[in-house]
Design a protein around this motif. Structure first.
Motif, PDB file in Angstrom:
ATOM      1  N   GLU A   1      12.776  -2.994  -6.106  1.00 10.41           N
ATOM      2  CA  GLU A   1      11.876  -2.797  -4.959  1.00 10.41           C
ATOM      3  C   GLU A   1      11.341  -4.110  -4.400  1.00 10.41           C
ATOM      4  OE1 GLU A   1      11.506  -0.023  -3.558  1.00 10.41           O
ATOM      5  OE2 GLU A   1      12.242   1.402  -5.056  1.00 10.41           O
TER       6      GLU A   1
ATOM      7  N   SER B   1      -1.559   9.231  -6.876  1.00  9.40           N
ATOM      8  CA  SER B   1      -1.159   9.031  -5.483  1.00  9.40           C
ATOM      9  C   SER B   1      -0.993   7.542  -5.237  1.00  9.40           C
ATOM     10  CB  SER B   1      -2.227   9.594  -4.553  1.00  9.40           C
ATOM     11  OG  SER B   1      -3.448   8.872  -4.705  1.00  9.40           O
ATOM     12  N   GLU B   2      -0.481   7.187  -4.056  1.00 10.62           N
ATOM     13  CA  GLU B   2      -0.361   5.762  -3.721  1.00 10.62           C
ATOM     14  C   GLU B   2      -1.726   5.094  -3.760  1.00 10.62           C
ATOM     15  OE1 GLU B   2       0.701   2.902   0.096  1.00 10.62           O
ATOM     16  OE2 GLU B   2       1.715   4.856  -0.084  1.00 10.62           O
ATOM     17  N   ARG B   3      -2.743   5.789  -3.247  1.00 12.32           N
ATOM     18  CA  ARG B   3      -4.089   5.229  -3.245  1.00 12.32           C
ATOM     19  C   ARG B   3      -4.582   5.015  -4.674  1.00 12.32           C
ATOM     20  NH1 ARG B   3      -9.390   6.396  -3.718  1.00 12.32           N
ATOM     21  NH2 ARG B   3     -10.827   5.246  -2.343  1.00 12.32           N
TER      22      ARG B   3
ATOM     23  N   ILE C   1      -2.837   4.379  -7.314  1.00 13.10           N
ATOM     24  CA  ILE C   1      -2.158   3.206  -7.883  1.00 13.10           C
ATOM     25  C   ILE C   1      -2.747   1.922  -7.330  1.00 13.10           C
ATOM     26  CG2 ILE C   1       0.044   1.970  -7.999  1.00 13.10           C
ATOM     27  CD1 ILE C   1       1.440   4.691  -8.040  1.00 13.10           C
ATOM     28  N   ARG C   2      -3.001   1.897  -6.024  1.00 10.28           N
ATOM     29  CA  ARG C   2      -3.566   0.687  -5.415  1.00 10.28           C
ATOM     30  C   ARG C   2      -4.948   0.384  -5.981  1.00 10.28           C
ATOM     31  NH1 ARG C   2      -1.258  -1.638  -0.937  1.00 10.28           N
ATOM     32  NH2 ARG C   2       0.618  -0.599  -0.125  1.00 10.28           N
TER      33      ARG C   2
ATOM     34  N   TYR D   1       2.150  -6.149  -1.753  1.00 13.10           N
ATOM     35  CA  TYR D   1       1.914  -5.039  -2.668  1.00 13.10           C
ATOM     36  C   TYR D   1       2.815  -3.819  -2.446  1.00 13.10           C
ATOM     37  CZ  TYR D   1      -2.332  -7.759  -3.459  1.00 13.10           C
ATOM     38  OH  TYR D   1      -3.207  -8.782  -3.721  1.00 13.10           O
ATOM     39  N   VAL D   2       3.509  -3.715  -1.313  1.00 15.70           N
ATOM     40  CA  VAL D   2       4.302  -2.512  -1.030  1.00 15.70           C
ATOM     41  C   VAL D   2       5.383  -2.315  -2.098  1.00 15.70           C
ATOM     42  CG1 VAL D   2       5.878  -1.407   0.605  1.00 15.70           C
ATOM     43  CG2 VAL D   2       3.860  -2.628   1.450  1.00 15.70           C
TER      44      VAL D   2
ATOM     45  N   VAL E   1       3.831  -1.273  -5.518  1.00 19.88           N
ATOM     46  CA  VAL E   1       3.414   0.129  -5.568  1.00 19.88           C
ATOM     47  C   VAL E   1       4.637   1.039  -5.678  1.00 19.88           C
ATOM     48  CG1 VAL E   1       2.264   1.987  -4.303  1.00 19.88           C
ATOM     49  CG2 VAL E   1       1.261  -0.312  -4.335  1.00 19.88           C
ATOM     50  N   ARG E   2       5.668   0.754  -4.899  1.00 21.49           N
ATOM     51  CA  ARG E   2       6.883   1.573  -4.961  1.00 21.49           C
ATOM     52  C   ARG E   2       7.536   1.509  -6.340  1.00 21.49           C
ATOM     53  NH1 ARG E   2       9.761  -0.054   0.809  1.00 21.49           N
ATOM     54  NH2 ARG E   2       8.428   1.224   2.166  1.00 21.49           N
TER      55      ARG E   2
ATOM     56  N   GLN F   1       5.461   3.691  -8.632  1.00 22.19           N
ATOM     57  CA  GLN F   1       5.704   5.100  -8.289  1.00 22.19           C
ATOM     58  C   GLN F   1       7.064   5.559  -8.818  1.00 22.19           C
ATOM     59  OE1 GLN F   1       5.110   4.744  -4.000  1.00 22.19           O
ATOM     60  NE2 GLN F   1       3.377   6.182  -4.125  1.00 22.19           N
TER      61      GLN F   1
END
Length: 406
Positions: free
Chosen positions: A94, A121-123, A125-126, A139-140, A143-144, A147
């Protein structure tokens, strides 16, 4: 100094350290586990994150002695860890890393998220990863990657562990503290406070002979001069002449019984210090060896240093040549202590010695030639040239490393 006992990556380790030593410094300097990175050194960036008793911990603000007997796992100790292997592959897939400086701490924190969060959720994790900063990726990809690992593990029927098996309260490592009896916990009665008096030079000189002190950093170096060994050894008996060869050094008076007061000024780029201090000098004519034990303080930065220099004067490989072997150990505390771990102090010391040798050659040649007055010697650093030289050295090392990787 205190004894620190830890279990690091499955191996018991023990070392004598200062009580102020942080866990990150202990791991990097004593055990050479440099995968633990130092960034902000304020517990903000997360680059130094590792596991203490299975809990992610900021090692740059955790005292090593506060973790006595704890299980410490660094990024090196996670090489064979299943979750870490999956995260490494996901970060690569990623594009979750670029320069890689934040990656060790990022992976340790991400592993904790995968271990204890069932379906974030994504939030979520962030928020969970907000204590780890990255200047490159945005950070994208990170996070992926997290996930993807969570989805894959849950799809294989591997559930999260509630609270990540955390059963202890309190700071990391505190669960290993031994019980304290009521008598030991009771505060001791102390006498009424007395006025603090400045330590007299003689008393301070006596404290230099404390044999229990051990330097925090040590290194060795040798140099040769083109003069007979007897001339060099006799020259070293003149403390004033030796100090005159050391750039930035000066004596406050004549030496008395091997004891001397003086100062040394050091300025390298933005770093400027003037250490006022004392030193004891001893010599052994039979073995042509000597020691210099000193201590000083820079009032501007409130930094203190203590050092031990051992030297041995020997005949060189060719006639009328002398070799001097140096063993240098020092401890630096206060605002300037941050520079001692980077290797900058050792580089500066090496260049001070180079100037000292140049001045020593000049002074010995002047004496042997029967010259009068003071010879022209280098009295201080060319700070700009020093910094350029340091930068070039680091660039050469980086280039050699890159060539070895290709």
């Amino acid at each position: 100094m205190s004894t620190c006992n830890l279990n690091v990556n499955g191996s018991a380790v023990s070392a004598e350290i200062q009580p102020r030593t942080h866990l990150a410094d202990f791991l990097r300097e004593k055990l050479n586990l440099t995968g633990t990175h130092l960034g902000c050194e304020h517990g903000v960036c997360g680059a130094c994150t590792l596991l203490v008793d299975g809990v992610p911990t900021r090692s740059c603000i955790t005292f090593a002695l506060a973790c006595q007997q704890a299980e410490v796992t660094t990024i090196e100790g996670l090489d064979d860890d299943e979750i870490t292997r999956e995260l490494r592959a996901a970060f690569t897939r990623e594009h979750g890393l670029q320069c890689g400086y934040c990656t060790p701490g990022m992976v340790v924190s991400a592993r904790d998220v995968v271990l204890r969060m069932q379906d974030p959720s994504e939030r979520d994790i962030r928020v969970a990863m907000s204590g780890n900063l990255c200047r490159c990726t945005g950070y994208v990809g990170i996070v992926r990657a997290i996930q993807g690992v969570i989805a894959d593990r849950r799809g294989r029927g591997i559930a999260a562990i509630p609270n990540g098996n955390r059963t202890r309260l309190g700071p990391s490592g505190s669960g290993n503290a031994t019980a304290v009896t009521a008598a030991a916990a009771r505060p001791k009665t102390t006498a009424a406070p007395t006025a603090i008096k400045a330590e007299a030079p003689a008393a301070a000189a006596t404290s230099l002979r404390d044999t229990s002190w051990k330097p925090q950093t040590t290194f060795t170096q040798s140099f040769t001069v083109g003069h007979p060994v007897d001339d060099v050894w006799n020259f070293f008996s003149d403390i004033g002449a030796v100090a005159a060869c050391l750039p930035g050094a000066s004596l406050a008076g004549e030496p008395v019984d091997g004891h001397v007061d003086g100062q040394i000024k050091i300025k390298v780029g933005p770093i400027s210090a003037e250490f006022q201090g004392i030193a004891d000098v001893t010599r052994d004519d039979a073995t042509r060896t000597g020691t210099i034990v000193g201590a000083g303080k820079d009032k501007r930065s409130n930094s203190s240093t203590r050092g031990l220099i051992g030297y041995a004067v020997k005949p060189g490989d060719v006639e009328n040549q002398t070799r001097v072997d140096l063993s240098i150990g020092f401890t630096l505390s206060g605002a300037l202590a941050q520079f001692s771990r980077s290797g900058l102090i050792q580089d500066v010391a090496g260049r001070i010695i180079a100037v000292f040798v140049q001045n020593l050659e000049t002074r010995l040649s002047h004496r042997s030639g029967g010259g009068e007055g003071e010879p022209a010697m280098v009295r201080e650093f060319d700070a700009g040239a020093l910094m350029r030289s340091l930068a070039l050295d680091y660039m050469r090392r980086a280039l050699r490393w890159l060539l070895r990787q290709s």
